[in-house]
Structures are given as structure tokens and as C-alpha cells.
Design an enzyme around this catalytic site. Structure first.
Site, mmCIF file in Angstrom:
data_model
loop_
_atom_site.group_PDB
_atom_site.id
_atom_site.type_symbol
_atom_site.label_atom_id
_atom_site.label_comp_id
_atom_site.label_asym_id
_atom_site.label_seq_id
_atom_site.Cartn_x
_atom_site.Cartn_y
_atom_site.Cartn_z
ATOM 1 N N GLY A 15 0.780 -1.229 0.000
ATOM 2 C CA GLY A 15 0.000 0.000 0.000
ATOM 3 C C GLY A 15 0.810 1.276 0.000
ATOM 4 C CB SER A 16 4.246 2.270 -0.947
ATOM 5 O OG SER A 16 4.413 1.817 -2.257
ATOM 6 C CG ASN A 17 1.521 3.094 -5.834
ATOM 7 O OD1 ASN A 17 1.887 4.115 -6.401
ATOM 8 N ND2 ASN A 17 2.105 1.918 -6.035
ATOM 9 C CE LYS A 86 -6.125 -13.111 -6.012
ATOM 10 N NZ LYS A 86 -6.415 -13.916 -4.977
ATOM 11 C CG ASN A 102 -3.920 -1.650 -12.496
ATOM 12 O OD1 ASN A 102 -3.722 -1.778 -11.283
ATOM 13 N ND2 ASN A 102 -3.265 -2.366 -13.402
ATOM 14 C CG HIS A 104 1.526 -2.883 -15.234
ATOM 15 N ND1 HIS A 104 1.219 -4.122 -14.706
ATOM 16 C CD2 HIS A 104 2.545 -3.091 -16.102
ATOM 17 C CE1 HIS A 104 2.026 -5.026 -15.240
ATOM 18 N NE2 HIS A 104 2.835 -4.431 -16.086
ATOM 19 C CG ASP A 145 -1.644 -5.523 -16.428
ATOM 20 O OD1 ASP A 145 -2.077 -4.793 -15.516
ATOM 21 O OD2 ASP A 145 -0.920 -6.516 -16.235
ATOM 22 C CD GLU A 174 4.527 1.663 -9.276
ATOM 23 O OE1 GLU A 174 3.507 1.437 -8.608
ATOM 24 O OE2 GLU A 174 5.368 0.792 -9.539
HETATM 25 C C1 GRF Z 1 3.248 -1.378 -7.546
HETATM 26 O O1 GRF Z 1 4.479 -1.617 -8.169
HETATM 27 C C2 GRF Z 1 2.157 -1.318 -8.568
HETATM 28 O O2 GRF Z 1 2.556 -0.815 -9.793
HETATM 29 C C3 GRF Z 1 1.792 -2.753 -8.727
HETATM 30 O O3 GRF Z 1 1.908 -3.307 -7.443
HETATM 31 C C4 GRF Z 1 2.821 -2.539 -6.664
HETATM 32 C C5 GRF Z 1 2.106 -2.106 -5.445
HETATM 33 O O4 GRF Z 1 2.934 -1.512 -4.492
HETATM 34 N N1 GRF Z 1 0.500 -2.880 -9.363
HETATM 35 P P1 GRF Z 1 2.279 -0.874 -3.187
HETATM 36 O O5 GRF Z 1 1.399 -1.931 -2.535
HETATM 37 O O6 GRF Z 1 1.479 0.316 -3.606
HETATM 38 O O7 GRF Z 1 3.416 -0.505 -2.301
#
Ligand code: GRF
Length: 204
Positions: A15-17, A86, A102, A104, A145, A174
Site C-alpha cells: 500500500g505504498s501507492n 486480482k 490501475n 502497473h 493490464d 509511481e
Molecule cells: C506497484 O508496483 C504497482 O505498480 C503494482 O503493485 C505494486 C504495489 O505496491 N500494481 P504498493 O502496494 O502500492 O506498495
């Protein structure tokens, strides 16, 4: 002032994003993360949401009815997949068509599809001898994707890179790209024309 746009973030892992999104949306009156959804009750992403007082729901990823109910309960307009591993059920895709994003970790349309996640992606990029990689944000359709690409950023592949070192370089980008696209979407600057998508520029 109209109500904030309600966003659901789906995450399976760290969940860093998600964290980057929380930080980018903090203090904005026009958008809020209303719920964080996961297929994994132990996902660290859920902890991040809880610590911010945001509701979390664990779902059966194949149960479209359950997912639709969670999204309806929270009046969700946009769905952001941030490390969600998923496939989103077709019924959910149809209902939120062109409203699911999404991220990627490679330059789609290359290095995507089933099984292309995490280190598998970066290993494939390195094995192909690519000199650049970088994240892609796209709209989600019924296949992994494949939906319309919204934005990409390139990062160099450096000599001696490992999947882990490349992943870290891409991930840092990201964290900037995803919030940028989500904010554009909330501001109505994500335009879809047929099977193409693009962002209109924001105010300087
Ligand atoms: C990221 O590299 C994203 O592109 C991919 O999964 C990873 C998730 O990282 N779909 P995080 O859980 O957000 O840290």
C-alpha cells in the site's frame, strides 16, 4: 461547493501507492478515499487505512455482488487499483466503466497480462535488455493490464540493475504519477474517446 468525489482504493499488499494517494489528497475538498478494499485481510494497506480512520473491507475477489454492494454502500464514483492482484469482476467493470484506474510497474502494452506482477515484471524487462521502464496508469477493462492507457513515465534501466533495484526506481515514480492521474480524474480532466484516453492539462 459540491460533495467530494468518493474514491475506493483496492490493494492487496504494502500500500505504498495508497499512502501516496492519502498524502496527495490530504486537505483537498474535492476528493476523498471513502473505503479501502482488499482480497487479503492481512494486507498492510488495510493498516494504513485504519490508522487514518478510513473504513476497510475485505472481499472475496470473485464475488461481484459483494464488491458492488461495498462500492454502493460507500457511494463510490472512482475505483483505484493500487497493487491489487486480482481481476476485477466483469460486472464491476461494466458498472464503473472508464472509472477504474490501475497502476502497473512497466510501460504497457509491453510486460503486462496475467502473471505479470511484482518482480516478474521487472525481471522480464531486464531479461529483454530494455534501456527504459516506468509506470503506466490505465483504465481497467475485463482483461489484466489491457484497458486504455492514460499516462506513462519513463525511468532508465541502469547497468547492474536487479528486479529489486529497478522496482524501487519505478515505485518512486509511481508515487507521483498515480496521484497526478487521480487528481486529474477528479477534476474531470480524464478524457476517454473510444479506446483511447488522455489527460487534459490542469491549471498552472
Ligand atoms: C506497484 O508496483 C504497482 O505498480 C503494482 O503493485 C505494486 C504495489 O505496491 N500494481 P504498493 O502496494 O502500492 O506498495
Amino acid at each position: 461547493m459540491s460533495n467530494p468525489t468518493r474514491i475506493a482504493v483496492f490493494a492487496s499488499g504494502t500500500g505504498s501507492n495508497l499512502e501516496a494517494l492519502f498524502e496527495a489528497l490530504e486537505g483537498r475538498p474535492d476528493a476523498e478515499i471513502a473505503v479501502v478494499v482488499s482480497d487479503r485481510p492481512d494486507a498492510t494497506a488495510l493498516e494504513r487505512a485504519r490508522s487514518r480512520g478510513v473504513g476497510v473491507r475485505t472481499v472475496d475477489p470473485d464475488d461481484a455482488g459483494e464488491i458492488v454492494a461495498v462500492l454502493e454502500d460507500h457511494d463510490i464514483e472512482w475505483i483505484v487499483l493500487a497493487g491489487y492482484l486480482k481481476r476485477v469482476p466483469a460486472q464491476v467493470v461494466a458498472r464503473w466503466r472508464n472509472r477504474i484506474l490501475n497502476i502497473h510497474p512497466a510501460l504497457l502494452p509491453k510486460y503486462g497480462g496475467k502473471g505479470m506482477y511484482g518482480h516478474h515484471v521487472h525481471r522480464a524487462v531486464l531479461e529483454a535488455g530494455e534501456t527504459v521502464s516506468g509506470p503506466t496508469v490505465h483504465l481497467v477493462d475485463e482483461e489484466y493490464d489491457r484497458g486504455p492507457i492514460v499516462a506513462r513515465r519513463t525511468v532508465p534501466v541502469e547497468p547492474g540493475d536487479t528486479p529489486a533495484s529497478l522496482a524501487a526506481r519505478v515505485l518512486a515514480v509511481e508515487h507521483r504519477l498515480l496521484p497526478e492521474v487521480v487528481i486529474a480524474a477528479v477534476e474531470g480532466r480524464l478524457v476517454v474517446e473510444g479506446d483511447r484516453a488522455r489527460l487534459l492539462p490542469g491549471e498552472a
